[in-house]
Design an enzyme around this catalytic site. Structure first.
Site, PDB file in Angstrom:
ATOM      1  N   THR A  50       0.846  -1.187   0.000  1.00 19.27           N
ATOM      2  CA  THR A  50       0.000   0.000   0.000  1.00 19.27           C
ATOM      3  C   THR A  50       0.882   1.238   0.000  1.00 19.27           C
ATOM      4  O   THR A  50       1.748   1.380   0.857  1.00 19.27           O
ATOM      5  CB  THR A  50      -0.893  -0.039   1.258  1.00 19.27           C
ATOM      6  OG1 THR A  50      -1.814  -1.114   1.104  1.00 19.27           O
ATOM      7  CG2 THR A  50      -1.645   1.249   1.466  1.00 19.27           C
ATOM      8  N   HIS A  97      -7.086 -10.898   0.009  1.00 19.95           N
ATOM      9  CA  HIS A  97      -6.362 -10.434   1.211  1.00 19.95           C
ATOM     10  C   HIS A  97      -7.054 -10.984   2.462  1.00 19.95           C
ATOM     11  O   HIS A  97      -7.997 -10.398   2.977  1.00 19.95           O
ATOM     12  CB  HIS A  97      -6.348  -8.911   1.235  1.00 19.95           C
ATOM     13  CG  HIS A  97      -5.339  -8.317   2.183  1.00 19.95           C
ATOM     14  ND1 HIS A  97      -4.758  -9.027   3.210  1.00 19.95           N
ATOM     15  CD2 HIS A  97      -4.808  -7.064   2.252  1.00 19.95           C
ATOM     16  CE1 HIS A  97      -3.909  -8.229   3.864  1.00 19.95           C
ATOM     17  NE2 HIS A  97      -3.927  -7.049   3.306  1.00 19.95           N
ATOM     18  N   ASN A 127      -3.448  -9.922   8.027  1.00 19.29           N
ATOM     19  CA  ASN A 127      -3.157  -8.627   8.666  1.00 19.29           C
ATOM     20  C   ASN A 127      -4.312  -7.967   9.420  1.00 19.29           C
ATOM     21  O   ASN A 127      -4.355  -6.740   9.548  1.00 19.29           O
ATOM     22  CB  ASN A 127      -2.607  -7.637   7.625  1.00 19.29           C
ATOM     23  CG  ASN A 127      -1.115  -7.853   7.405  1.00 19.29           C
ATOM     24  OD1 ASN A 127      -0.484  -8.592   8.163  1.00 19.29           O
ATOM     25  ND2 ASN A 127      -0.561  -7.212   6.387  1.00 19.29           N
ATOM     26  N   TYR A 160      -7.498  -7.615   8.663  1.00 14.29           N
ATOM     27  CA  TYR A 160      -8.569  -6.966   7.883  1.00 14.29           C
ATOM     28  C   TYR A 160      -9.816  -7.868   7.845  1.00 14.29           C
ATOM     29  O   TYR A 160      -9.853  -8.910   8.491  1.00 14.29           O
ATOM     30  CB  TYR A 160      -8.051  -6.586   6.502  1.00 14.29           C
ATOM     31  CG  TYR A 160      -6.932  -5.563   6.602  1.00 14.29           C
ATOM     32  CD1 TYR A 160      -7.211  -4.285   7.095  1.00 14.29           C
ATOM     33  CD2 TYR A 160      -5.623  -5.885   6.290  1.00 14.29           C
ATOM     34  CE1 TYR A 160      -6.188  -3.345   7.251  1.00 14.29           C
ATOM     35  CE2 TYR A 160      -4.598  -4.948   6.442  1.00 14.29           C
ATOM     36  CZ  TYR A 160      -4.891  -3.674   6.921  1.00 14.29           C
ATOM     37  OH  TYR A 160      -3.898  -2.751   7.083  1.00 14.29           O
ATOM     38  N   ASN A 193      -2.782  -5.032  13.425  1.00 19.72           N
ATOM     39  CA  ASN A 193      -4.119  -4.464  13.615  1.00 19.72           C
ATOM     40  C   ASN A 193      -4.919  -5.201  14.683  1.00 19.72           C
ATOM     41  O   ASN A 193      -6.102  -5.477  14.514  1.00 19.72           O
ATOM     42  CB  ASN A 193      -4.880  -4.442  12.278  1.00 19.72           C
ATOM     43  CG  ASN A 193      -4.226  -3.513  11.281  1.00 19.72           C
ATOM     44  OD1 ASN A 193      -3.932  -2.358  11.602  1.00 19.72           O
ATOM     45  ND2 ASN A 193      -3.958  -4.003  10.075  1.00 19.72           N
TER      46      ASN A 193
HETATM   47  C1  LIG Z   1       4.504   0.167   3.096  1.00 24.62           C
HETATM   48  C2  LIG Z   1       3.898  -1.194   3.258  1.00 24.62           C
HETATM   49  C3  LIG Z   1       2.663  -1.447   2.711  1.00 24.62           C
HETATM   50  C4  LIG Z   1       2.090  -2.724   2.802  1.00 24.62           C
HETATM   51  N1  LIG Z   1       0.899  -2.976   2.186  1.00 24.62           N
HETATM   52  C5  LIG Z   1       0.400  -4.229   2.151  1.00 24.62           C
HETATM   53  C6  LIG Z   1      -0.771  -4.536   1.408  1.00 24.62           C
HETATM   54  O1  LIG Z   1      -1.362  -3.691   0.714  1.00 24.62           O
HETATM   55  N2  LIG Z   1      -1.227  -5.806   1.458  1.00 24.62           N
HETATM   56  C7  LIG Z   1      -0.603  -6.796   2.188  1.00 24.62           C
HETATM   57  O2  LIG Z   1      -1.054  -7.938   2.194  1.00 24.62           O
HETATM   58  N3  LIG Z   1       0.530  -6.535   2.874  1.00 24.62           N
HETATM   59  C8  LIG Z   1       1.048  -5.292   2.858  1.00 24.62           C
HETATM   60  N4  LIG Z   1       2.236  -5.047   3.510  1.00 24.62           N
HETATM   61  C9  LIG Z   1       3.035  -6.186   4.034  1.00 24.62           C
HETATM   62  C10 LIG Z   1       4.037  -6.635   2.957  1.00 24.62           C
HETATM   63  O3  LIG Z   1       3.378  -7.200   1.849  1.00 24.62           O
HETATM   64  C11 LIG Z   1       5.051  -7.668   3.497  1.00 24.62           C
HETATM   65  O4  LIG Z   1       4.371  -8.832   3.886  1.00 24.62           O
HETATM   66  C12 LIG Z   1       5.839  -7.121   4.673  1.00 24.62           C
HETATM   67  O5  LIG Z   1       6.381  -5.842   4.379  1.00 24.62           O
HETATM   68  C13 LIG Z   1       6.985  -8.041   5.084  1.00 24.62           C
HETATM   69  O6  LIG Z   1       7.886  -8.221   4.014  1.00 24.62           O
HETATM   70  P1  LIG Z   1       9.321  -7.450   3.983  1.00 24.62           P
HETATM   71  O7  LIG Z   1      10.012  -7.822   5.270  1.00 24.62           O
HETATM   72  O8  LIG Z   1      10.016  -8.014   2.768  1.00 24.62           O
HETATM   73  O9  LIG Z   1       9.041  -6.007   3.900  1.00 24.62           O
HETATM   74  C14 LIG Z   1       2.796  -3.762   3.484  1.00 24.62           C
HETATM   75  C15 LIG Z   1       4.035  -3.480   4.062  1.00 24.62           C
HETATM   76  C16 LIG Z   1       4.599  -2.220   3.945  1.00 24.62           C
HETATM   77  C17 LIG Z   1       5.952  -1.977   4.530  1.00 24.62           C
END
Ligand SMILES: Cc1cc2nc3c(=O)[nH]c(=O)nc-3n(C[C@H](O)[C@H](O)[C@H](O)COP(=O)(O)O)c2cc1C
Length: 375
Positions: free
Chosen positions: A27, A181, A184, A186, A241
């Site tokens: 996001t 989705h 998290n 939701y 959340n």
């Molecule tokens: C800025 C940001 C936005 C995210 N938006 C989403 C999202 O829209 N949908 C989702 O399932 N997870 C979202 N996440 C979680 C990421 O998809 C991912 O699972 C999480 O960052 C862990 O991976 P990483 O350690 O490689 O960052 C978001 C994480 C970050 C940091």
């Protein structure tokens, strides 16, 4: 070449991917306003990250106006939004990428200031998120979450239909598939977990009933796309959340087993160690690994995400814990991430201050690695 397992081909549904490094859904709150349609800047961002024949899962996109909890998030329920997404998809396809859209409803992770008519957010039950967690109103005030309104049983088919229409809209925009989705904290996860679901109808109570909405939504998406172009994202043992099932193993074993016969493109986990990574730098210690626990339960392609490096991603694939690894935060700051990992080039650190909202800064201005530049 580094990481031979990560950089080996993989077939996901009908798609032959050239490597197993997936862009996680992220996001970024940079859609056009007030249409909440993707715009040319968004197309540029995704195209920058689509260069090496991998899978991109585009950011969570609400299927209904009640599904938002943040400003500037793109939707997938109006014609303008579908048109905006079509430009994103075309730009990714032009670079040889495969792109799925993540379909979203935030449920109680919202505030009345984002809701049509200023109504309360909807949820399985009138259980608010803990007052220890704060949210932001549409005009930027930091406040406690409100107590959501419990959906009537008669309203639930409308939620399922909205996901079905979202799946159709994603197809009209040219996407290659959709991801549900279910993670998290939701809406779908609110139904799955007993702390947020106190219902006494067929969508509450035992794990079978609490998993019903996930199954119905997944089935609706399958009816639009065929199962091999639908993925599901779950976060067992996550705490984002104010989520978290007291005993996740039976719930998620049941939920995953009920998805097994459907023939989905993939199942996608968020590892609990990175739960909540969207809000803060977290590294939850001594937590279970979702992929290790549930690999034996899930019979299809498994993607895992959360705090991976090139080394740990390659090792997870080599050990058979996952088939592919999704990267989030470091894909934000490294548009050419696959190339860099494969070639051993240094990574650019990300700047959390520009994760959400704004324009090109922290979005499209992270450069690709320049081998020719002086060190
Ligand atoms: C800025 C940001 C936005 C995210 N938006 C989403 C999202 O829209 N949908 C989702 O399932 N997870 C979202 N996440 C979680 C990421 O998809 C991912 O699972 C999480 O960052 C862990 O991976 P990483 O350690 O490689 O960052 C978001 C994480 C970050 C940091």
């Amino acid at each position: 070449m580094n990481f031979p397992h990560l950089f080996s081909p993989l077939k996901v549904g009908p798609y032959q991917l050239r490597h197993r490094l997936v862009m996680a859904p992220l996001t970024r709150m940079r859609a056009a306003r007030p249409s909440l349609a993707p715009r040319p800047l968004n197309a540029e961002y995704y195209a920058q990250r689509a260069t090496q024949g991998g899978l991109i899962i585009a950011e969570a996109s609400p299927v209904l106006a009640t599904g938002f909890g943040n400003p500037g998030v793109p939707g997938i329920y109006t014609e303008q939004q579908v048109d905006g997404w079509r430009s994103v998809v075309n730009a990714v396809h032009a670079k040889g990428g495969v792109i799925f859209l993540q379909l979203w409803h935030v449920g109680r992770v919202s505030h009345s200031s984002f809701q049509p008519g200023g109504a309360l957010p909807v949820a399985p039950s009138a259980v608010p998120i803990s007052p220890d967690l704060k949210t932001m109103t549409a005009d930027g005030k930091v406040v406690a979450y409100e107590t959501p309104r419990a959906l009537l049983t008669s309203e639930i088919p409308g939620i399922v239909e909205a996901f079905r229409q979202g799946a159709r809209n994603a197809m009209a925009a040219g996407f290659d598939g959709v991801e549900i989705h279910g993670a998290n904290g939701y809406l779908i996860e609110q139904f799955l977990q007993s702390r947020s679901n106190l219902r006494t109808d067929q969508y509450g109570g035992g794990i079978e009933n609490r998993s019903r909405l996930l199954r119905e939504i997944t089935q609706a998406a399958i009816e639009v796309w065929g199962a091999n172009r639908v993925g599901v994202r779950l976060s067992p043992y996550g705490v984002a959340n104010d989520s978290g099932e007291a005993d996740p193993m039976p719930l998620y074993t049941h939920a995953i087993q009920s998805l097994n016969p459907l023939g989905l493109a993939y199942l996608h986990f968020i590892e609990p160690r990175s739960s909540g990574a969207g809000r803060a730098e977290v590294d939850h210690q001594n937590v279970p690994s979702a992929m290790v626990l549930f690999r034996p339960v899930w019979k299809g392609i498994l993607i895992s995400a959360g705090g991976f490096t090139g080394d740990t991603a390659d090792a997870a694939i080599a050990a058979g814990h996952a088939d592919a690894i999704a990267f989030g935060r470091i894909f934000i700051s490294n548009p050419d991430l696959p190339h860099r990992l494969q070639r051993g080039f240094p990574l650019t650190p990300y700047n959390r201050a520009t994760f959400y909202g704004g324009e090109e800064k922290g979005y499209t201005d992270y450069p690709a690695y320049d081998e020719m530049a002086p060190a």
